[in-house]
Design a protein around this motif. Structure first.
Motif, PDB file in Angstrom:
ATOM      1  N   GLN A  23       0.821  -1.207   0.000  1.00 18.30           N
ATOM      2  CA  GLN A  23       0.000   0.000   0.000  1.00 18.30           C
ATOM      3  C   GLN A  23       0.857   1.260   0.000  1.00 18.30           C
ATOM      4  OE1 GLN A  23      -2.213  -1.891   3.535  1.00 18.30           O
ATOM      5  NE2 GLN A  23      -3.613  -0.293   2.823  1.00 18.30           N
ATOM      6  N   LYS A  24       0.269   2.316  -0.500  1.00 16.39           N
ATOM      7  CA  LYS A  24       0.918   3.618  -0.422  1.00 16.39           C
ATOM      8  C   LYS A  24       0.732   4.164   0.985  1.00 16.39           C
ATOM      9  CE  LYS A  24       0.941   8.233  -2.491  1.00 16.39           C
ATOM     10  NZ  LYS A  24       0.310   9.129  -3.504  1.00 16.39           N
ATOM     11  N   ARG A  25       1.811   4.571   1.628  1.00 21.55           N
ATOM     12  CA  ARG A  25       1.685   5.111   2.980  1.00 21.55           C
ATOM     13  C   ARG A  25       1.869   6.630   2.964  1.00 21.55           C
ATOM     14  NH1 ARG A  25       7.324   3.665   6.173  1.00 21.55           N
ATOM     15  NH2 ARG A  25       8.610   3.150   4.391  1.00 21.55           N
ATOM     16  N   GLY A  26       1.069   7.317   3.756  1.00 22.62           N
ATOM     17  CA  GLY A  26       1.148   8.763   3.851  1.00 22.62           C
ATOM     18  C   GLY A  26       2.335   9.220   4.682  1.00 22.62           C
ATOM     19  N   TRP A  27       2.495  10.532   4.776  1.00 21.56           N
ATOM     20  CA  TRP A  27       3.670  11.083   5.450  1.00 21.56           C
ATOM     21  C   TRP A  27       3.746  10.666   6.911  1.00 21.56           C
ATOM     22  CZ3 TRP A  27       3.044  14.057   9.752  1.00 21.56           C
ATOM     23  CH2 TRP A  27       1.807  14.682   9.943  1.00 21.56           C
ATOM     24  N   ALA A  28       2.588  10.487   7.575  1.00 14.49           N
ATOM     25  CA  ALA A  28       2.604  10.126   8.997  1.00 14.49           C
ATOM     26  C   ALA A  28       3.285   8.771   9.217  1.00 14.49           C
ATOM     27  CB  ALA A  28       1.181  10.100   9.555  1.00 14.49           C
ATOM     28  N   TRP A  29       3.038   7.828   8.297  1.00 12.99           N
ATOM     29  CA  TRP A  29       3.674   6.510   8.421  1.00 12.99           C
ATOM     30  C   TRP A  29       5.177   6.610   8.197  1.00 12.99           C
ATOM     31  CZ3 TRP A  29       1.492   2.259  10.380  1.00 12.99           C
ATOM     32  CH2 TRP A  29       0.092   2.225  10.468  1.00 12.99           C
ATOM     33  N   TRP A  30       5.596   7.467   7.268  1.00 11.19           N
ATOM     34  CA  TRP A  30       7.033   7.658   7.037  1.00 11.19           C
ATOM     35  C   TRP A  30       7.714   8.232   8.274  1.00 11.19           C
ATOM     36  CZ3 TRP A  30       9.712   5.626   3.192  1.00 11.19           C
ATOM     37  CH2 TRP A  30       9.039   5.263   2.017  1.00 11.19           C
ATOM     38  N   LEU A  69      -1.245  -1.751   6.164  1.00 11.54           N
ATOM     39  CA  LEU A  69      -1.385  -0.596   7.039  1.00 11.54           C
ATOM     40  C   LEU A  69      -2.674  -0.774   7.834  1.00 11.54           C
ATOM     41  CD1 LEU A  69      -0.486   2.380   4.671  1.00 11.54           C
ATOM     42  CD2 LEU A  69       1.005   1.245   6.337  1.00 11.54           C
ATOM     43  N   SER A  70      -2.660  -0.357   9.083  1.00 11.82           N
ATOM     44  CA  SER A  70      -3.836  -0.523   9.939  1.00 11.82           C
ATOM     45  C   SER A  70      -4.480   0.820  10.229  1.00 11.82           C
ATOM     46  CB  SER A  70      -3.453  -1.218  11.251  1.00 11.82           C
ATOM     47  OG  SER A  70      -2.318  -0.595  11.835  1.00 11.82           O
ATOM     48  N   ARG A  71      -5.805   0.836  10.182  1.00 13.67           N
ATOM     49  CA  ARG A  71      -6.573   1.999  10.595  1.00 13.67           C
ATOM     50  C   ARG A  71      -7.348   1.628  11.850  1.00 13.67           C
ATOM     51  NH1 ARG A  71      -9.719   5.113   5.914  1.00 13.67           N
ATOM     52  NH2 ARG A  71      -9.829   6.609   7.644  1.00 13.67           N
ATOM     53  N   TYR A  72      -7.545   2.605  12.735  1.00 16.41           N
ATOM     54  CA  TYR A  72      -8.160   2.347  14.031  1.00 16.41           C
ATOM     55  C   TYR A  72      -9.372   3.234  14.254  1.00 16.41           C
ATOM     56  CZ  TYR A  72      -3.709   0.128  15.133  1.00 16.41           C
ATOM     57  OH  TYR A  72      -2.606  -0.679  15.119  1.00 16.41           O
ATOM     58  N   LEU A  73     -10.282   2.722  15.065  1.00 19.60           N
ATOM     59  CA  LEU A  73     -11.329   3.556  15.631  1.00 19.60           C
ATOM     60  C   LEU A  73     -10.789   4.079  16.949  1.00 19.60           C
ATOM     61  CD1 LEU A  73     -14.446   1.282  14.976  1.00 19.60           C
ATOM     62  CD2 LEU A  73     -13.493   3.073  13.531  1.00 19.60           C
ATOM     63  N   ARG A 129      -4.895  20.035  17.914  1.00 15.11           N
ATOM     64  CA  ARG A 129      -5.004  20.195  16.469  1.00 15.11           C
ATOM     65  C   ARG A 129      -3.857  19.536  15.714  1.00 15.11           C
ATOM     66  NH1 ARG A 129      -5.960  26.179  14.325  1.00 15.11           N
ATOM     67  NH2 ARG A 129      -7.800  25.837  15.638  1.00 15.11           N
ATOM     68  N   GLN A 130      -2.624  19.688  16.211  1.00 15.27           N
ATOM     69  CA  GLN A 130      -1.479  19.110  15.514  1.00 15.27           C
ATOM     70  C   GLN A 130      -1.481  17.584  15.601  1.00 15.27           C
ATOM     71  OE1 GLN A 130       0.543  20.813  13.523  1.00 15.27           O
ATOM     72  NE2 GLN A 130      -0.709  22.602  14.044  1.00 15.27           N
ATOM     73  N   PHE A 131      -1.821  17.059  16.786  1.00 20.80           N
ATOM     74  CA  PHE A 131      -1.868  15.600  16.934  1.00 20.80           C
ATOM     75  C   PHE A 131      -3.005  15.027  16.093  1.00 20.80           C
ATOM     76  CE2 PHE A 131      -2.533  11.673  19.698  1.00 20.80           C
ATOM     77  CZ  PHE A 131      -1.431  11.026  19.167  1.00 20.80           C
ATOM     78  N   ALA A 132      -4.121  15.761  16.037  1.00 19.65           N
ATOM     79  CA  ALA A 132      -5.249  15.327  15.215  1.00 19.65           C
ATOM     80  C   ALA A 132      -4.839  15.259  13.748  1.00 19.65           C
ATOM     81  CB  ALA A 132      -6.430  16.268  15.396  1.00 19.65           C
ATOM     82  N   ARG A 133      -4.059  16.241  13.309  1.00 20.42           N
ATOM     83  CA  ARG A 133      -3.571  16.242  11.923  1.00 20.42           C
ATOM     84  C   ARG A 133      -2.725  15.002  11.659  1.00 20.42           C
ATOM     85  NH1 ARG A 133       1.170  18.725   9.683  1.00 20.42           N
ATOM     86  NH2 ARG A 133       0.969  19.007   7.415  1.00 20.42           N
ATOM     87  N   PHE A 134      -1.881  14.653  12.618  1.00 22.26           N
ATOM     88  CA  PHE A 134      -1.046  13.466  12.482  1.00 22.26           C
ATOM     89  C   PHE A 134      -1.898  12.200  12.438  1.00 22.26           C
ATOM     90  CE2 PHE A 134       1.037   9.881  14.536  1.00 22.26           C
ATOM     91  CZ  PHE A 134       2.158   9.729  13.727  1.00 22.26           C
ATOM     92  N   LEU A 135      -2.856  12.086  13.362  1.00 27.66           N
ATOM     93  CA  LEU A 135      -3.705  10.901  13.414  1.00 27.66           C
ATOM     94  C   LEU A 135      -4.497  10.739  12.121  1.00 27.66           C
ATOM     95  CD1 LEU A 135      -5.061  11.120  17.078  1.00 27.66           C
ATOM     96  CD2 LEU A 135      -3.419   9.457  16.192  1.00 27.66           C
ATOM     97  N   ARG A 136      -5.019  11.837  11.619  1.00 24.92           N
ATOM     98  CA  ARG A 136      -5.782  11.787  10.378  1.00 24.92           C
ATOM     99  C   ARG A 136      -4.884  11.357   9.208  1.00 24.92           C
ATOM    100  NH1 ARG A 136     -11.082  10.991   9.722  1.00 24.92           N
ATOM    101  NH2 ARG A 136     -12.367  12.439  10.887  1.00 24.92           N
ATOM    102  N   ALA A 137      -3.662  11.878   9.189  1.00 22.14           N
ATOM    103  CA  ALA A 137      -2.733  11.515   8.117  1.00 22.14           C
ATOM    104  C   ALA A 137      -2.372  10.034   8.178  1.00 22.14           C
ATOM    105  CB  ALA A 137      -1.469  12.370   8.201  1.00 22.14           C
ATOM    106  N   ALA A 138      -2.426   9.459   9.385  1.00 23.06           N
ATOM    107  CA  ALA A 138      -2.158   8.033   9.555  1.00 23.06           C
ATOM    108  C   ALA A 138      -3.409   7.194   9.328  1.00 23.06           C
ATOM    109  CB  ALA A 138      -1.597   7.763  10.950  1.00 23.06           C
ATOM    110  N   GLY A 139      -4.524   7.864   8.992  1.00 22.69           N
ATOM    111  CA  GLY A 139      -5.747   7.144   8.640  1.00 22.69           C
ATOM    112  C   GLY A 139      -6.623   6.764   9.812  1.00 22.69           C
TER     113      GLY A 139
END
Length: 248
Positions: free
Chosen positions: A9-16, A71-75, A84-94
């Motif tokens: 899978q393609k991973r977003g910047w948060a995974w990198w 890649l795993s996504r979580y509820l 706000r910044q952590f939320a941005r990271f979490l969203r980028a990680a799916g």
């Protein structure tokens, strides 16, 4: 232990960002035994349903799915998204925020993710188990509802050991030596007969019970013990099913 798979899978910047930090820490603080992990589907939408013993569980679940090419996504509880910044990271990680008082939006987002071919990790109990001996407690309906709506397979996983690295609701990890984490992956939970029915309360409960029974059986295999005949129900013991039961 099956042969590890490469991530397709393609991973977003948060995974990198997170993988080069978290994986070496996990390898330094834990050993792991992945049993039957080749049963995690290599592609396609699915629900990985686990028991919950520690706040570190999402990291160890991400470890096993990463090793097997997903890649795993979580509820995740919505309070984690307040910054706000952590939320941005979490969203980028799916990751998907869940408001425990109004989870309809999270449910629809999870359904879409599964229908789009993604792997969703669900801790079926909805919180770290309150059972005094760490056995899985009564389950919540989220995993069952997603499975019935999407038709995707539910892959049960029993896990044990993470609570020795970071005990439930503790902020102090045990860093004396490396903690063994064991995860056993089972066959998909049979739900086809229930998918053909109306997805009413009784059907969802039956699906949830089957998922929990599969998880409990895997935990029994890992621990070499029999679980209590009746799963722990926090409400019957006068405690909340979520959060720290010792916090007043």
């Amino acid at each position: 232990m099956g042969k590890y798979r490469k991530l397709q899978q393609k991973r977003g910047w948060a995974w990198w960002v997170v993988v080069p930090i978290v994986k070496p820490v996990l390898l330094a603080t834990t050993t792991h035994e992945w049993i039957g992990a080749e049963k995690i589907p290599a592609t396609g939408g699915c629900i990985l349903a686990l028991n919950h013993v520690s706040h570190i569980d999402p990291l160890t679940a991400a470890h096993i799915t990463w090793d097997y090419g997903r890649l795993s996504r979580y509820l995740a509880k919505s309070s984690l998204f307040k910054n706000r910044q952590f939320a941005r990271f979490l969203r980028a990680a799916g990751q998907i925020p869940v408001d425990r008082g109004a989870g309809a939006g999270a449910f629809q987002e999870a359904v879409k993710a599964v229908n789009d071919g993604e792997l969703i990790v669900v801790y079926v109990e909805g919180s770290i188990t309150k059972d005094p001996d760490g056995w899985p407690m009564v389950g919540k309906s989220g995993a069952a509802r997603i499975a019935l709506e999407t038709g995707a397979p539910v892959i049960p996983v029993g896990q044990w050991g993470a609570q020795n690295l970071l005990p439930a609701y503790s902020k102090k990890p045990n860093l004396k030596g490396r903690t063994k984490i064991t995860m056993k992956v089972g066959d998909p939970v049979p739900l086809d007969d229930l998918r053909a029915k109306d997805h009413d309360v009784a059907t969802v409960k039956e699906a949830t019970d089957r998922i929990m029974a599969a998880i409990v059986g895997l935990v029994e295999d890992i621990r070499g013990e029999k679980a209590p005949a009746e799963r722990f129900d926090p409400r019957a013991h006068g405690i909340s099913g979520t959060g720290n039961p010792n916090k007043r």
